[in-house]
Write a protein that holds these residues in place. Structure first.
Motif, mmCIF file in Angstrom:
data_model
loop_
_atom_site.group_PDB
_atom_site.id
_atom_site.type_symbol
_atom_site.label_atom_id
_atom_site.label_comp_id
_atom_site.label_asym_id
_atom_site.label_seq_id
_atom_site.Cartn_x
_atom_site.Cartn_y
_atom_site.Cartn_z
ATOM 1 N N HIS A 137 -20.421 6.726 -3.347
ATOM 2 C CA HIS A 137 -19.275 6.301 -4.158
ATOM 3 C C HIS A 137 -18.190 5.705 -3.275
ATOM 4 O O HIS A 137 -18.220 5.815 -2.043
ATOM 5 N N ILE A 138 -17.221 5.078 -3.921
ATOM 6 C CA ILE A 138 -16.005 4.569 -3.291
ATOM 7 C C ILE A 138 -14.844 5.305 -3.923
ATOM 8 O O ILE A 138 -14.720 5.335 -5.157
ATOM 9 N N ASP A 139 -13.999 5.889 -3.115
ATOM 10 C CA ASP A 139 -12.884 6.661 -3.656
ATOM 11 C C ASP A 139 -11.972 5.799 -4.518
ATOM 12 O O ASP A 139 -11.527 4.724 -4.099
ATOM 13 N N SER A 140 -11.716 6.285 -5.732
ATOM 14 C CA SER A 140 -10.749 5.664 -6.661
ATOM 15 C C SER A 140 -11.070 4.216 -7.004
ATOM 16 O O SER A 140 -10.178 3.467 -7.404
ATOM 17 N N SER A 141 -12.335 3.817 -6.888
ATOM 18 C CA SER A 141 -12.675 2.438 -7.266
ATOM 19 C C SER A 141 -12.489 2.213 -8.761
ATOM 20 O O SER A 141 -12.432 1.070 -9.220
ATOM 21 N N PHE A 142 -12.398 3.314 -9.538
ATOM 22 C CA PHE A 142 -12.207 3.194 -10.984
ATOM 23 C C PHE A 142 -10.758 2.926 -11.349
ATOM 24 O O PHE A 142 -10.426 2.829 -12.529
ATOM 25 N N LYS A 143 -9.870 2.838 -10.354
ATOM 26 C CA LYS A 143 -8.472 2.566 -10.618
ATOM 27 C C LYS A 143 -8.155 1.091 -10.415
ATOM 28 O O LYS A 143 -8.815 0.411 -9.628
ATOM 29 N N VAL A 144 -7.139 0.612 -11.123
ATOM 30 C CA VAL A 144 -6.709 -0.777 -10.966
ATOM 31 C C VAL A 144 -6.311 -1.054 -9.519
ATOM 32 O O VAL A 144 -6.617 -2.107 -8.965
ATOM 33 N N LEU A 145 -5.649 -0.077 -8.893
ATOM 34 C CA LEU A 145 -5.326 -0.165 -7.468
ATOM 35 C C LEU A 145 -6.189 0.864 -6.750
ATOM 36 O O LEU A 145 -5.828 2.038 -6.642
ATOM 37 N N PRO A 146 -7.358 0.469 -6.280
ATOM 38 C CA PRO A 146 -8.285 1.435 -5.684
ATOM 39 C C PRO A 146 -7.790 1.912 -4.326
ATOM 40 O O PRO A 146 -6.804 1.406 -3.782
ATOM 41 N N ALA A 147 -8.494 2.863 -3.772
ATOM 42 C CA ALA A 147 -8.129 3.390 -2.459
ATOM 43 C C ALA A 147 -8.547 2.397 -1.382
ATOM 44 O O ALA A 147 -9.731 2.105 -1.225
ATOM 45 N N LEU A 148 -7.578 1.869 -0.684
ATOM 46 C CA LEU A 148 -7.859 1.008 0.464
ATOM 47 C C LEU A 148 -8.576 1.787 1.546
ATOM 48 O O LEU A 148 -9.546 1.309 2.156
ATOM 49 N N SER A 176 -9.578 6.055 3.001
ATOM 50 C CA SER A 176 -9.615 7.498 2.795
ATOM 51 C C SER A 176 -9.503 8.169 4.153
ATOM 52 O O SER A 176 -10.251 7.846 5.080
ATOM 53 N N LEU A 177 -8.563 9.099 4.258
ATOM 54 C CA LEU A 177 -8.325 9.817 5.509
ATOM 55 C C LEU A 177 -8.789 11.255 5.304
ATOM 56 O O LEU A 177 -8.230 11.991 4.492
ATOM 57 N N MET A 178 -9.848 11.648 6.022
ATOM 58 C CA MET A 178 -10.449 12.967 5.864
ATOM 59 C C MET A 178 -10.203 13.800 7.114
ATOM 60 O O MET A 178 -10.334 13.301 8.235
ATOM 61 N N VAL A 237 -6.653 12.467 2.094
ATOM 62 C CA VAL A 237 -5.496 11.663 1.706
ATOM 63 C C VAL A 237 -5.994 10.245 1.470
ATOM 64 O O VAL A 237 -6.696 9.674 2.319
ATOM 65 N N LYS A 238 -5.630 9.672 0.326
ATOM 66 C CA LYS A 238 -6.071 8.321 -0.008
ATOM 67 C C LYS A 238 -4.889 7.356 0.007
ATOM 68 O O LYS A 238 -3.816 7.680 -0.496
ATOM 69 N N ILE A 239 -5.155 6.184 0.576
ATOM 70 C CA ILE A 239 -4.138 5.126 0.633
ATOM 71 C C ILE A 239 -4.505 4.077 -0.405
ATOM 72 O O ILE A 239 -5.558 3.439 -0.312
ATOM 73 N N ALA A 299 0.836 -1.198 0.000
ATOM 74 C CA ALA A 299 0.000 0.000 0.000
ATOM 75 C C ALA A 299 0.875 1.254 0.000
ATOM 76 O O ALA A 299 1.979 1.264 0.533
ATOM 77 N N SER A 300 0.354 2.321 -0.593
ATOM 78 C CA SER A 300 1.094 3.576 -0.677
ATOM 79 C C SER A 300 0.099 4.724 -0.765
ATOM 80 O O SER A 300 -1.085 4.517 -1.063
ATOM 81 N N LEU A 301 0.584 5.930 -0.520
ATOM 82 C CA LEU A 301 -0.285 7.092 -0.633
ATOM 83 C C LEU A 301 -0.535 7.398 -2.103
ATOM 84 O O LEU A 301 0.366 7.344 -2.933
ATOM 85 N N GLU A 302 -1.767 7.730 -2.399
ATOM 86 C CA GLU A 302 -2.186 7.960 -3.779
ATOM 87 C C GLU A 302 -2.050 9.436 -4.131
ATOM 88 O O GLU A 302 -2.405 10.306 -3.339
ATOM 89 N N ALA A 303 -1.573 9.703 -5.336
ATOM 90 C CA ALA A 303 -1.487 11.091 -5.799
ATOM 91 C C ALA A 303 -2.892 11.638 -5.969
ATOM 92 O O ALA A 303 -3.779 10.981 -6.511
ATOM 93 N N SER A 304 -3.113 12.853 -5.500
ATOM 94 C CA SER A 304 -4.441 13.457 -5.553
ATOM 95 C C SER A 304 -4.731 13.988 -6.947
ATOM 96 O O SER A 304 -3.880 14.598 -7.587
ATOM 97 N N GLU A 305 -5.969 13.744 -7.420
ATOM 98 C CA GLU A 305 -6.417 14.292 -8.698
ATOM 99 C C GLU A 305 -7.232 15.561 -8.485
ATOM 100 O O GLU A 305 -7.817 16.093 -9.413
ATOM 101 N N SER A 306 -7.301 16.025 -7.227
ATOM 102 C CA SER A 306 -8.142 17.181 -6.919
ATOM 103 C C SER A 306 -7.657 18.419 -7.653
ATOM 104 O O SER A 306 -6.480 18.750 -7.606
ATOM 105 N N PRO A 307 -8.558 19.135 -8.339
ATOM 106 C CA PRO A 307 -8.160 20.335 -9.069
ATOM 107 C C PRO A 307 -8.224 21.589 -8.221
ATOM 108 O O PRO A 307 -8.240 22.689 -8.737
ATOM 109 N N ALA A 308 -8.291 21.423 -6.873
ATOM 110 C CA ALA A 308 -8.512 22.601 -6.036
ATOM 111 C C ALA A 308 -7.327 23.538 -6.030
ATOM 112 O O ALA A 308 -7.475 24.733 -5.848
ATOM 113 N N GLY A 309 -6.116 23.029 -6.201
ATOM 114 C CA GLY A 309 -4.934 23.879 -6.175
ATOM 115 C C GLY A 309 -4.577 24.289 -4.767
ATOM 116 O O GLY A 309 -5.022 23.728 -3.790
#
Length: 1084
Positions: free
Chosen positions: A232-243, A245-247, A394-396, A179-189
């Motif tokens: 929804h489930i965070d990043s479920s559309f990815k091959v390695l989904p988010a195990l 989510s830390l909010m 932050v997504k793992i 497991a690793s931290l996932e790069a954020s796709e958030s466009p918030a800047g």
């Protein structure tokens, strides 16, 4: 990927799904389980729901949530009064002074508290654990145990900085291999934490992080984030989904102002799901492109390339339990039909979102929530947009793909066959707009504020317009449909906003208010919205009134929901709302279209005896038409002869019809139409004299109408044109009846009528997708709508012969229908869909006598009856009649059984009820907004002979161009050269689809054996000066036969599946697997 490759993957995954169900696979999760023995004050022991063992000593104390200890014996009683309970245990060390305290909360809305804890296990509140400090290995291990058991961990007022949040996430991720931290796709800047060049924290805010200004509602960013309010489930559309989510709630709105985050336990939902055996082992595909398409949006191409569709098990296993893995990103299910799989996904999403599985977290400043994405779905709740709010995320990412790991045994095979990685899937076709709306409702779309819906939809409309202007292929028809439905949906927003303004100004909404709101919802086909307004009115103590209920009944009848309209009528009577004549006429119009003869007779009795209403001109028209259709001709004649209240006999002035719009002339023409209808039914029953008398009466009334001076004949040109058109149509029908009487032909006997009825197939309303329609069902529909009981009351043998003919149609097709069995001769089969009044198809069948058999399909049963009658009067014997949905018929037909298909004047997408009635566990019965969807074209291709032709003929060139794009995207049809003088529409234009649209009328070369034949709609449009015609003519593309080599290869694949099962199973000797492997090599 080729179809055979995809099929192979499906078979392999089904084999591994068996292993998955039997848990014959390695676990890569850290096993973290707890086991408490709870001592009570009187020394007896109560067992906590068993979930394993714990390596350290724990003491447990029961207490009230507001503080104070209590005895365990009184616990259940307190739960009933407070609705919540807490349990406190000591973590860290051995319970010394520095111990960390953990509170576990569980809701008890349903069942006993023990059942709720065992099923929900959501959430767990962790206190006195300082996340700002570096946690020890033991503390991380204990948190992992709680995380695996309770899915959601809540740390109140943790107050972490960005760096501390990333540090805690990294420490927790280290407990999971890979497991690793996932790069954020958030466009918030903004100044987000970065690690290794990647932004690791997504800042989800409604304001600009640089200026601090609140973003306007028109902001593209806020519109894109409307999806955060859907389950929804965070990043479920990815091959390695988010195990996980830390909010972190860095800036929250005041309590009670909204902005909560809801978590639904997909683990508890799975445990409560009644059909577990049907979903275990299935593989679903999660697709980011699909979830955006639900809103009519498209992601940037760069993102689509980075996140191709990913394959996951629909039911996932963790160390603690099994759970659903669905949500808004879940596109389809491999191995199932596309619509069947998406229907299952909608059912599961609705099931997960039930309130008994949901925990709502109200944010306090500094709160941190850790969510297990494998065991729950979540969504954000709306808040006052004028208040600032920011949650850091932050997504793992998981260290492996569960499906790919199950397929390790076949990786060599996949590589040899150039198959993609097992975790990557193919995208499914984009959803049609009605399907998209059904899925959106399943994930909570209707609960979003109207401004959020509007923003997302407007963005979707913009994207749809761009797609229409820039793209080609399958996107174009989809874009047009999305744009259409979004415009329809947006028309409700002014009504909703006006109602909100009424409430804000502290005004009291009235029955007229709710009547207008219901009308707005029905006009755009949103029956769910209409029902919600009725419920809103009742909750506010306002009787919605007869207008609102009548409007709802109109929407239900137009959508074909006859049974629901009856239930709505009962509800109307129960709340003390008295129906009026418009209510009755609305129901009768629906009954006429659906062929509800007995229901109409019962309604007439109810009108007169219970409501005190006498039938007016409109009621009489509908009732007489239904009685004639049911061959209750004497009852129909009695109704026509009845006196109106205070009036004279119908044969003279007929005041019973004086209320007809248009004055006395229109009333006389209406009565003439009814007597013509009665004459036709008498003629079908072989009663020549009664038919002649009725026809004379009709002529007399028409003559009287022609002598009446019309008021304002030039006042409304369209009204005058349509009146003259109806008069000519009535004359045509009367001429047809008169010619049959004067021909001296042998009267139609009841045995001959029953034999003709053997080719009349009335499909039941809305059968299930797997439901096999039987001959007895077809017979029952003939009784209900076409008077079979009247005709067979004294002829049991005739009934048996009719049943035998229907059985030959149903059973001769080897699991499908064989329509050729409905005829006495084996000839090519031609089918017209949407036949209307049936004039065109009767003319074609008459011209094709002894060379082809014809089938006409029409949804409205009153039109089917008129076609049936016309064929009898014109001696057409090579025509079969189908009353029902054309899409349903295509599903019933045997493959390669139809030679030619014709569609004349198809109706473009119009407002329709979206079939929003559903059961607790069933899926919505969604009605297609129009017939000619891509799925229908696929069904046509399945039933068509090789080189069979499809002709679509219309005056709407824009609609035909969209259909041409849809046909081109399927790669299943090719153009047929036209030699009848037709000209190709827009030849040589850039971006034109491969399927051509032709200008002109189709002739003999297009398969139309009688080009001069006309129809009701053809004459109507010509009368209205719409004379241009267009058509599409294509043939079905040939399919390649399966070769001997391919058949051997399929056997090889089956053997490889068996080998894989043997290889993983501990119940078989390895020598057996080796023998299977040797057999596979021999086959190769």
């Amino acid at each position: 990927m080729a179809k055979w490759q995809r099929d192979r993957l499906v078979r392999l995954n089904q084999a591994f799904g068996v292993l998955h169900t039997l848990h014959l696979h390695p676990h890569n999760y850290v096993s973290a389980q707890l086991d408490f023995d709870l001592p009570t004050m009187d020394g007896t022991a109560v067992l906590w729901p068993h979930v394993g063992t714990v390596p350290w000593t724990a003491t447990v104390e029961w207490c009230h949530e507001m503080g104070g200890c209590t005895h365990l014996k009184g616990f259940e009683q307190e739960v009933a009064s407070t609705g919540t309970w807490t349990a406190t245990t000591l973590l860290g060390g051995r319970g010394g002074a520095g111990a960390k305290q953990i509170q576990m909360l569980a809701g008890t809305r349903h069942g006993s508290p023990w059942h709720s804890v065992d099923q929900l296990r959501l959430p767990c509140r962790v206190e006195r654990l300082d996340l700002r400090e570096k946690l020890s290995a033991n503390q991380i291990k204990e948190l992992v145990e709680l995380f695996e058991t309770y899915s959601v961990l809540v740390f109140k007022s943790a107050n972490l900085t960005d760096e501390q949040l990333v540090t805690f996430a990294s420490s927790f991720a280290a407990a999971y291999p890979g497991a690793s931290l996932e790069a954020s796709e958030s466009p918030a800047g903004g100044a987000n934490q970065r690690g290794g060049g990647r932004r690791l924290i997504g800042k989800i805010a409604n304001f600009d992080l640089g200026t601090g200004q609140i973003l306007p509602s028109s902001s593209k960013l806020l519109k894109h984030r409307a999806g955060n309010g859907l389950w929804h489930i965070d990043s479920s559309f990815k091959v390695l989904p988010a195990l996980a989510s830390l909010m972190s709630g860095q800036l929250v709105v005041p309590p009670g102002s909204g902005g909560e985050t809801e978590f639904a336990s997909s683990r508890a939902a799975y445990e409560a799901f009644p059909q577990k055996a049907t979903v275990d082992g299935l593989i679903c595909v999660h697709d980011f492109d699909y979830s955006l398409r639900l809103l009519g949006q498209r992601p940037p191409i760069s993102i689509c390339r980075r996140v191709p569709p990913a394959r996951h098990f629909l039911v996932r296993s963790t160390a603690a339990a099994r759970s659903f893995f669905a949500g808004k990103h879940c596109s389809h299910v491999e191995g199932l039909d596309l619509q069947e799989g998406r229907s299952l996904i909608r059912q599961i999403n609705r099931h997960i979102a039930k309130q008994e599985f949901v925990y709502r977290h109200s944010w306090s400043p500094g709160d941190v929530v850790l969510c297990d994405n494998r065991s729950c779905v979540h969504r954000g709740r709306p808040w006052n947009p004028s208040a600032k709010r920011m949650v850091c995320l932050v997504k793992i990412a998981e260290g492996f793909n569960e499906v790919e790991q199950r397929d390790l045994a076949c990786q060599d095979s996949l590589r040899d066959d150039n198959l993609p990685l097992a975790a990557i899937a193919e995208a499914a076709p984009a959803p049609q707009w009605d399907e998209a709306l059904a899925m959106l409702e399943a994930v909570g779309w209707q609960e979003l504020p109207t401004t959020t819906q509007a923003g997302a939809m407007q963005l979707g409309m913009r994207d749809a317009q761009m797609m229409q202007g820039q793209s080609t292929g399958r996107d174009q028809p989809y874009a047009a449909l999305v744009s259409f439905v979004l415009k329809q949906k947006l028309t409700l927003l002014p009504a909703r906003n006006a109602f909100q303004q009424i409430l804000e100004e502290q005004l009291q909404p009235s029955a007229q208010t709710f009547g207008s709101l219901v009308n707005a919802a029905v006009r755009v086909g949103d029956l769910s919205e209409a029902r919600r307004w009725l419920q809103e009115s009742q909750s506010r103590g306002v009787n919605p009134g007869v207008v609102a209920y009548t409007t709802l009944l109109k929407g239900l009848c137009e959508a074909g929901h006859i049974d629901e309209s009856r239930e709505a009528l009962k509800e109307m009577l129960q709340v003390g709302c008295q129906p009026n004549i418009r209510t009755a006429n609305t129901l009768l119009r629906g009954y006429r279209r659906a062929g509800e003869v007995e229901a109409a007779v019962e309604l007439l009795q109810q009108m007169e005896e219970e409501w005190g209403l006498a039938p007016d001109a409109t009621s009489s028209e509908y009732l007489v038409a239904l009685l004639c259709q049911g061959f209750q001709v004497k009852t129909a004649r009695t109704l026509l002869k009845r006196r109106a209240a205070g009036g004279t006999a119908d044969g003279e002035d007929g005041e019973a019809f004086a209320t007809w719009e248009g004055g006395r002339a229109a009333a006389l023409r209406s009565r003439a139409s009814l007597w013509t209808m009665l004459a036709e039914s008498f003629l079908l029953c072989g009663e020549i004299q009664s038919a002649q008398k009725s026809l004379r009466r009709a002529r007399l009334l028409r003559r009287k109408a022609s002598k009446v001076e019309e008021p304002n004949p030039e006042g409304n040109s369209s009204t005058v044109l349509f009146t003259n058109f109806k008069e000519r149509e009535l004359s045509r029908r009367a001429t047809l009846i008169a010619e049959r009487i004067q021909s001296g032909s042998k009267p139609i006997s009841k045995p001959a009528l029953l034999k003709h009825m053997g080719r009349l197939l009335a499909l039941p309303r809305a059968p299930g997708p797997e439901h096999q329609i039987g001959a007895e069902e077809l017979l029952g529909e003939l009784k209900r709508s076409f008077g079979l009981s009247e005709l067979c009351s004294e002829r049991p043998k005739a009934r048996q012969r009719l049943l035998g003919r229907l059985q030959s149609v149903v059973k001769d097709g080897g699991g499908h229908w064989n329509l050729r069995a409905a005829f006495d001769s084996e000839l090519p089969l031609k089918v017209e869909l949407c036949s209307g009044e049936g004039e065109w198809v009767c003319a074609q069948a008459s011209k094709d006598d002894e060379t082809a058999n014809w089938v006409c399909v029409e949804h409205r049963r009153d039109r089917v009856f008129r076609t049936f009658s016309r064929s009898l009067l014109t001696n057409v014997s090579n025509l079969c009649f189908v009353a029902g949905d054309a899409a349903l018929l295509l599903r019933q037909l045997a493959p390669r059984s139809v030679d030619h298909i014709f569609v004349n004047f198809p109706e473009p997408p119009v407002r329709r009820g979206l079939g929003d009635a559903e059961g607790d566990d069933g899926d919505a019965a969604v009605d297609a907004p129009h017939l000619l969807t891509a799925e229908t074209f696929r069904a046509m291709h399945r039933v068509m002979q090789r080189d069979g032709t499809l002709l679509v003929h219309s005056d709407n060139v824009t609609y035909l161009r969209q259909l041409a794009v849809s046909l081109s995207s399927l790669d299943s049809f090719e153009n047929v050269n036209v030699s009848d003088g037709a000209v190709r529409d827009r030849p040589g234009s850039s971006g034109e689809p491969s399927v051509a649209v032709w200008r002109g009328r189709p002739g003999i070369a297009a398969g139309v054996v009688d080009p001069e034949a006309s129809s009701y709609f053809d004459r109507l449009w010509s009368h209205g000066r719409f004379t241009k015609r267009y058509f599409i003519l294509v043939s079905a593309v040939k399919r390649v036969e399966q070769t001997k080599e391919l058949a051997v290869f399929n056997i090889f694949i089956c053997a490889s599946n068996i080998f894989d099962v043997l290889r993983f199973s501990t119940h078989f000797d390895t020598t057996l697997a080796d023998a299977c492997w040797q057999s596979m090599k021999d086959l190769g």
